[in-house]
Write a protein that holds these residues in place. Structure first.
Motif, PDB file in Angstrom:
ATOM      1  N   SER A 174     -22.914 139.468  66.457  1.00  0.00           N
ATOM      2  CA  SER A 174     -22.273 140.777  66.608  1.00  0.00           C
ATOM      3  C   SER A 174     -21.301 141.102  65.483  1.00  0.00           C
ATOM      4  O   SER A 174     -20.799 142.225  65.398  1.00  0.00           O
ATOM      5  CB  SER A 174     -21.539 140.846  67.951  1.00  0.00           C
ATOM      6  N   SER A 175     -21.013 140.146  64.606  1.00  0.00           N
ATOM      7  CA  SER A 175     -20.104 140.417  63.489  1.00  0.00           C
ATOM      8  C   SER A 175     -20.772 141.344  62.485  1.00  0.00           C
ATOM      9  O   SER A 175     -21.960 141.218  62.182  1.00  0.00           O
ATOM     10  CB  SER A 175     -19.718 139.114  62.782  1.00  0.00           C
ATOM     11  N   HIS A 176     -19.973 142.272  61.951  1.00  0.00           N
ATOM     12  CA  HIS A 176     -20.483 143.199  60.935  1.00  0.00           C
ATOM     13  C   HIS A 176     -20.151 142.718  59.529  1.00  0.00           C
ATOM     14  O   HIS A 176     -20.384 143.448  58.556  1.00  0.00           O
ATOM     15  CB  HIS A 176     -19.894 144.597  61.161  1.00  0.00           C
ATOM     16  N   GLN A 177     -19.590 141.501  59.423  1.00  0.00           N
ATOM     17  CA  GLN A 177     -19.179 140.986  58.120  1.00  0.00           C
ATOM     18  C   GLN A 177     -19.757 139.589  57.916  1.00  0.00           C
ATOM     19  O   GLN A 177     -19.051 138.640  57.601  1.00  0.00           O
ATOM     20  CB  GLN A 177     -17.650 140.984  58.034  1.00  0.00           C
ATOM     21  N   ASN A 178     -21.052 139.526  58.080  1.00  0.00           N
ATOM     22  CA  ASN A 178     -21.762 138.254  58.048  1.00  0.00           C
ATOM     23  C   ASN A 178     -21.554 137.502  56.743  1.00  0.00           C
ATOM     24  O   ASN A 178     -21.245 136.308  56.736  1.00  0.00           O
ATOM     25  CB  ASN A 178     -23.256 138.513  58.301  1.00  0.00           C
ATOM     26  N   ALA A 179     -21.731 138.182  55.626  1.00  0.00           N
ATOM     27  CA  ALA A 179     -21.663 137.512  54.327  1.00  0.00           C
ATOM     28  C   ALA A 179     -20.271 136.937  54.077  1.00  0.00           C
ATOM     29  O   ALA A 179     -20.123 135.774  53.664  1.00  0.00           O
ATOM     30  CB  ALA A 179     -22.046 138.482  53.213  1.00  0.00           C
ATOM     31  N   ASP A 180     -19.230 137.726  54.340  1.00  0.00           N
ATOM     32  CA  ASP A 180     -17.863 137.243  54.144  1.00  0.00           C
ATOM     33  C   ASP A 180     -17.536 136.103  55.106  1.00  0.00           C
ATOM     34  O   ASP A 180     -16.843 135.149  54.736  1.00  0.00           O
ATOM     35  CB  ASP A 180     -16.859 138.378  54.343  1.00  0.00           C
ATOM     36  N   ALA A 181     -18.035 136.213  56.325  1.00  0.00           N
ATOM     37  CA  ALA A 181     -17.783 135.165  57.317  1.00  0.00           C
ATOM     38  C   ALA A 181     -18.416 133.846  56.880  1.00  0.00           C
ATOM     39  O   ALA A 181     -17.803 132.780  56.990  1.00  0.00           O
ATOM     40  CB  ALA A 181     -18.316 135.594  58.683  1.00  0.00           C
ATOM     41  N   GLN A 182     -19.638 133.911  56.371  1.00  0.00           N
ATOM     42  CA  GLN A 182     -20.284 132.692  55.894  1.00  0.00           C
ATOM     43  C   GLN A 182     -19.567 132.125  54.676  1.00  0.00           C
ATOM     44  O   GLN A 182     -19.466 130.895  54.513  1.00  0.00           O
ATOM     45  CB  GLN A 182     -21.757 132.951  55.594  1.00  0.00           C
ATOM     46  N   THR A 183     -19.048 132.995  53.846  1.00  0.00           N
ATOM     47  CA  THR A 183     -18.274 132.525  52.689  1.00  0.00           C
ATOM     48  C   THR A 183     -17.064 131.731  53.158  1.00  0.00           C
ATOM     49  O   THR A 183     -16.745 130.670  52.602  1.00  0.00           O
ATOM     50  CB  THR A 183     -17.824 133.719  51.829  1.00  0.00           C
ATOM     51  N   THR A 236     -11.776 138.379  61.406  1.00  0.00           N
ATOM     52  CA  THR A 236     -10.990 137.906  62.541  1.00  0.00           C
ATOM     53  C   THR A 236     -11.573 136.569  62.986  1.00  0.00           C
ATOM     54  O   THR A 236     -12.743 136.483  63.340  1.00  0.00           O
ATOM     55  CB  THR A 236     -10.993 138.914  63.695  1.00  0.00           C
ATOM     56  N   ILE A 237     -10.712 135.548  62.949  1.00  0.00           N
ATOM     57  CA  ILE A 237     -11.141 134.172  63.191  1.00  0.00           C
ATOM     58  C   ILE A 237     -10.514 133.678  64.490  1.00  0.00           C
ATOM     59  O   ILE A 237      -9.294 133.670  64.637  1.00  0.00           O
ATOM     60  CB  ILE A 237     -10.705 133.264  62.025  1.00  0.00           C
ATOM     61  N   ALA A 238     -11.340 133.264  65.421  1.00  0.00           N
ATOM     62  CA  ALA A 238     -10.867 132.690  66.689  1.00  0.00           C
ATOM     63  C   ALA A 238     -10.932 131.178  66.591  1.00  0.00           C
ATOM     64  O   ALA A 238     -12.001 130.615  66.349  1.00  0.00           O
ATOM     65  CB  ALA A 238     -11.720 133.189  67.855  1.00  0.00           C
ATOM     66  N   THR A 239      -9.799 130.523  66.788  1.00  0.00           N
ATOM     67  CA  THR A 239      -9.793 129.068  66.706  1.00  0.00           C
ATOM     68  C   THR A 239      -8.840 128.473  67.732  1.00  0.00           C
ATOM     69  O   THR A 239      -8.070 129.180  68.378  1.00  0.00           O
ATOM     70  CB  THR A 239      -9.459 128.590  65.276  1.00  0.00           C
ATOM     71  N   PHE A 290      -7.782 130.315  50.113  1.00  0.00           N
ATOM     72  CA  PHE A 290      -9.043 131.053  50.189  1.00  0.00           C
ATOM     73  C   PHE A 290      -8.823 132.514  49.821  1.00  0.00           C
ATOM     74  O   PHE A 290      -9.608 133.097  49.060  1.00  0.00           O
ATOM     75  CB  PHE A 290      -9.625 130.953  51.599  1.00  0.00           C
ATOM     76  N   GLU A 291      -7.746 133.098  50.342  1.00  0.00           N
ATOM     77  CA  GLU A 291      -7.489 134.515  50.075  1.00  0.00           C
ATOM     78  C   GLU A 291      -7.158 134.755  48.607  1.00  0.00           C
ATOM     79  O   GLU A 291      -7.477 135.816  48.055  1.00  0.00           O
ATOM     80  CB  GLU A 291      -6.368 135.020  50.979  1.00  0.00           C
ATOM     81  N   LYS A 292      -6.528 133.769  47.956  1.00  0.00           N
ATOM     82  CA  LYS A 292      -6.280 133.895  46.519  1.00  0.00           C
ATOM     83  C   LYS A 292      -7.598 133.944  45.740  1.00  0.00           C
ATOM     84  O   LYS A 292      -7.750 134.709  44.785  1.00  0.00           O
ATOM     85  CB  LYS A 292      -5.445 132.715  46.024  1.00  0.00           C
ATOM     86  N   ALA A 293      -8.531 133.095  46.160  1.00  0.00           N
ATOM     87  CA  ALA A 293      -9.825 133.032  45.475  1.00  0.00           C
ATOM     88  C   ALA A 293     -10.732 134.194  45.853  1.00  0.00           C
ATOM     89  O   ALA A 293     -11.679 134.506  45.120  1.00  0.00           O
ATOM     90  CB  ALA A 293     -10.514 131.707  45.784  1.00  0.00           C
ATOM     91  N   HIS A 294     -10.468 134.818  47.004  1.00  0.00           N
ATOM     92  CA  HIS A 294     -11.289 135.941  47.484  1.00  0.00           C
ATOM     93  C   HIS A 294     -10.358 137.084  47.878  1.00  0.00           C
ATOM     94  O   HIS A 294     -10.158 137.368  49.074  1.00  0.00           O
ATOM     95  CB  HIS A 294     -12.144 135.512  48.678  1.00  0.00           C
ATOM     96  N   PRO A 295      -9.775 137.775  46.909  1.00  0.00           N
ATOM     97  CA  PRO A 295      -8.760 138.798  47.209  1.00  0.00           C
ATOM     98  C   PRO A 295      -9.285 139.975  48.022  1.00  0.00           C
ATOM     99  O   PRO A 295      -8.479 140.721  48.602  1.00  0.00           O
ATOM    100  CB  PRO A 295      -8.300 139.240  45.814  1.00  0.00           C
ATOM    101  N   ASP A 296     -10.583 140.147  48.106  1.00  0.00           N
ATOM    102  CA  ASP A 296     -11.134 141.264  48.883  1.00  0.00           C
ATOM    103  C   ASP A 296     -11.326 140.896  50.354  1.00  0.00           C
ATOM    104  O   ASP A 296     -11.740 141.758  51.145  1.00  0.00           O
ATOM    105  CB  ASP A 296     -12.481 141.703  48.305  1.00  0.00           C
ATOM    106  N   ILE A 297     -11.064 139.633  50.706  1.00  0.00           N
ATOM    107  CA  ILE A 297     -11.239 139.199  52.092  1.00  0.00           C
ATOM    108  C   ILE A 297      -9.883 138.838  52.674  1.00  0.00           C
ATOM    109  O   ILE A 297      -9.198 137.938  52.177  1.00  0.00           O
ATOM    110  CB  ILE A 297     -12.190 137.986  52.191  1.00  0.00           C
ATOM    111  N   HIS A 298      -9.493 139.524  53.723  1.00  0.00           N
ATOM    112  CA  HIS A 298      -8.241 139.229  54.428  1.00  0.00           C
ATOM    113  C   HIS A 298      -8.579 138.511  55.737  1.00  0.00           C
ATOM    114  O   HIS A 298      -9.557 138.855  56.409  1.00  0.00           O
ATOM    115  CB  HIS A 298      -7.474 140.514  54.733  1.00  0.00           C
ATOM    116  N   LEU A 299      -7.777 137.519  56.091  1.00  0.00           N
ATOM    117  CA  LEU A 299      -8.030 136.720  57.295  1.00  0.00           C
ATOM    118  C   LEU A 299      -7.043 137.076  58.395  1.00  0.00           C
ATOM    119  O   LEU A 299      -5.827 137.041  58.202  1.00  0.00           O
ATOM    120  CB  LEU A 299      -7.922 135.225  56.967  1.00  0.00           C
ATOM    121  N   ASN A 300      -7.572 137.409  59.546  1.00  0.00           N
ATOM    122  CA  ASN A 300      -6.777 137.736  60.732  1.00  0.00           C
ATOM    123  C   ASN A 300      -7.025 136.636  61.769  1.00  0.00           C
ATOM    124  O   ASN A 300      -8.145 136.480  62.248  1.00  0.00           O
ATOM    125  CB  ASN A 300      -7.206 139.102  61.289  1.00  0.00           C
ATOM    126  N   TRP A 301      -5.983 135.867  62.080  1.00  0.00           N
ATOM    127  CA  TRP A 301      -6.142 134.674  62.912  1.00  0.00           C
ATOM    128  C   TRP A 301      -5.803 134.921  64.370  1.00  0.00           C
ATOM    129  O   TRP A 301      -4.789 135.543  64.693  1.00  0.00           O
ATOM    130  CB  TRP A 301      -5.253 133.549  62.378  1.00  0.00           C
TER     131      TRP A 301
END
Length: 442
Positions: free
Chosen positions: A313-322, A33-36, A52-63
């Motif tokens: 507080s994010s539980h998805q640190n690695a994916d977020a940094q990616t 979940t991305i706040a912008t 990005f989602e094409k290159a990382h199919p296991d990561i879904h982005l919620n804006w």
């Protein structure tokens, strides 16, 4: 409906559409979940994120895309309460050093391919605390003057290489044509520490004013602050658009791009939007110059970096940094150039962008902006010694609340709810109370 009202309605509708279903699935595995903020460059990032989602199919982005003041409030609440609603947040060089010291942000460790040394030193340093990087810059900005060359030519005016605020006011008077909804000057009037007070604080610096003296006593009732606010209020009342208290960066951008403003003093990031014929009706009529100087003529200068960070507080640190590494990379800049044109490339962050001949050709303002960011001096001296750092903000935790409250008071002068003297006296009192409550001053 007038063109002016249509522009505002379209902008508001876009912001609402982009907000979408904010937090559905926010904590689902594999979902970031991305706040912008609803600025143009971030809207492009959201559009291109499908790559990005094409290159990382296991990561879904919620804006979650929000108006600036709302974004600041929501992100601050989430990160301070550690609720973990957001995995990526859009913040700036005001928040990074304060929040990093609170342990609210995750250290960012991009790999060698990211080439962190390609990030402009002034920007990189503003996001670094104790030699650790806590955010990556999406775009960076200083401040400049935009003006309509056609209106200046018609009025027989020439923009100086180094304009003063007295000159800007004279120019605005001569090119204002309210009957045709052309306003001589547009400035931020929407209340908020990062909206009207970002501009007003910078204006105050060059007028010789500052927020605090060395004893942390507010100086809002000084002659320099009175001169600052009198210039600002008189200019907008005489030559500004109606409803100026509703106009922040995005609203003024829409006004200028649709032909309703003659002069606009604001972020350098607007250059890529105003010179883009796909987004601006006046793309072939825009001139630019440095930010004007006031009576003091010096003072700290604007430097801001809208950046992407990962809350602790994010539980998805690695994916977020990616994700944030992708969105601030050299390859992302090239992706924007390929999809939207080089003029739309995120500015102010990477030396390689300014080394690209395609960018320099497409963006006539590029070298000017690069120099403005390289020479920005947010920690420079004010007219009198000061105990804080920052140019368009004060680098203390209390400023977010103080700046927002004073921003509302300043806005009241534009709507005739307060005189300049009343507003500054009120600001002096409210700041004094806030610092006493925080324990910073007695």
């Amino acid at each position: 409906m007038s063109r002016l009202k249509t522009t505002r309605t379209t902008l508001c509708t876009l912001a609402l559409l982009l907000t979408g279903s904010a937090l559905s699935g926010a904590n689902a595995a594999g979902t970031l979940t991305i706040a912008t903020v609803n600025n143009g460059d971030m809207i492009v990032m959201r559009q291109l994120s499908k790559e990005f989602e094409k290159a990382h199919p296991d990561i879904h982005l919620n804006w979650v895309t929000l108006e600036e003041n709302v974004l600041r409030q929501r992100v601050t609440t989430d990160i301070a309460m550690k609720t973990g609603q957001f995995d990526v947040v859009t913040i700036g060089n005001y928040e990074v050093p304060i929040w990093a010291k609170q342990g609210w942000l995750t250290e960012i460790k991009p790999d060698a391919a990211y080439d962190v040394n390609d990030v402009l030193p002034a920007v990189r340093d503003s996001l670094t605390v104790d030699n650790k990087l806590y955010a990556l810059p999406f775009y960076a900005e200083s401040v400049m003057t935009y003006y309509r060359k056609d209106l200046f030519q018609k009025a027989g005016l020439t923009m100086p290489d180094a304009p003063t605020y007295d000159q800007i006011r004279q120019f605005a008077d001569k090119i204002t044509d309210k009957g045709n909804q052309v306003y001589g000057i547009c400035l931020r009037g929407k209340p908020g520490w990062g909206e009207n007070m970002a501009y007003v604080s910078s204006l105050a610096n060059t007028f010789g004013a500052q927020w605090f003296d060395m004893s942390w006593k507010p100086t809002m009732t000084s002659d320099a602050w009175k001169a600052t606010l009198n210039w600002y209020v008189s200019a907008l009342k005489a030559d500004g658009p109606p409803g100026a208290t509703s106009n922040g960066f995005n609203e003024n951008l829409a006004l200028f791009a649709s032909g309703h403003c003659g002069i606009w003093i604001d972020s350098t990031v607007a250059g890529g939007l105003l010179f883009d014929p796909k987004q601006s009706q006046v793309a072939d009529k825009v001139g630019f110059a440095p930010a004007p100087k006031g009576p003091y003529g010096k003072g700290p200068t604007w430097l801001w970096a809208w950046s992407l960070a990962v809350p602790a507080s994010s539980h998805q640190n690695a994916d977020a940094q990616t994700f944030i590494t992708w969105a601030t990379s050299k390859d992302y800049v090239k992706l924007v150039a390929a999809q939207k044109g080089w003029v739309a490339a995120p500015p102010g962050t990477r030396a390689s962008t300014y080394a690209a001949q395609e960018y320099l050709k497409a963006a006539p303002f590029a070298s000017f902006v690069l120099n403005a960011i390289k020479t920005a001096d947010p920690n420079g001296p004010t007219a009198q010694p000061r105990p804080y750092t920052g140019a368009q903000f004060v680098g203390i935790p209390e400023f977010q609340a103080i700046g927002t409250q004073v921003g509302q008071t300043v806005a009241a002068t534009l709507s005739d709810q307060m005189t300049v003297d009343q507003a500054l006296t009120s600001a002096q009192s409210s700041i004094t109370r806030a610092l006493r409550q925080s324990g910073r001053a007695r």
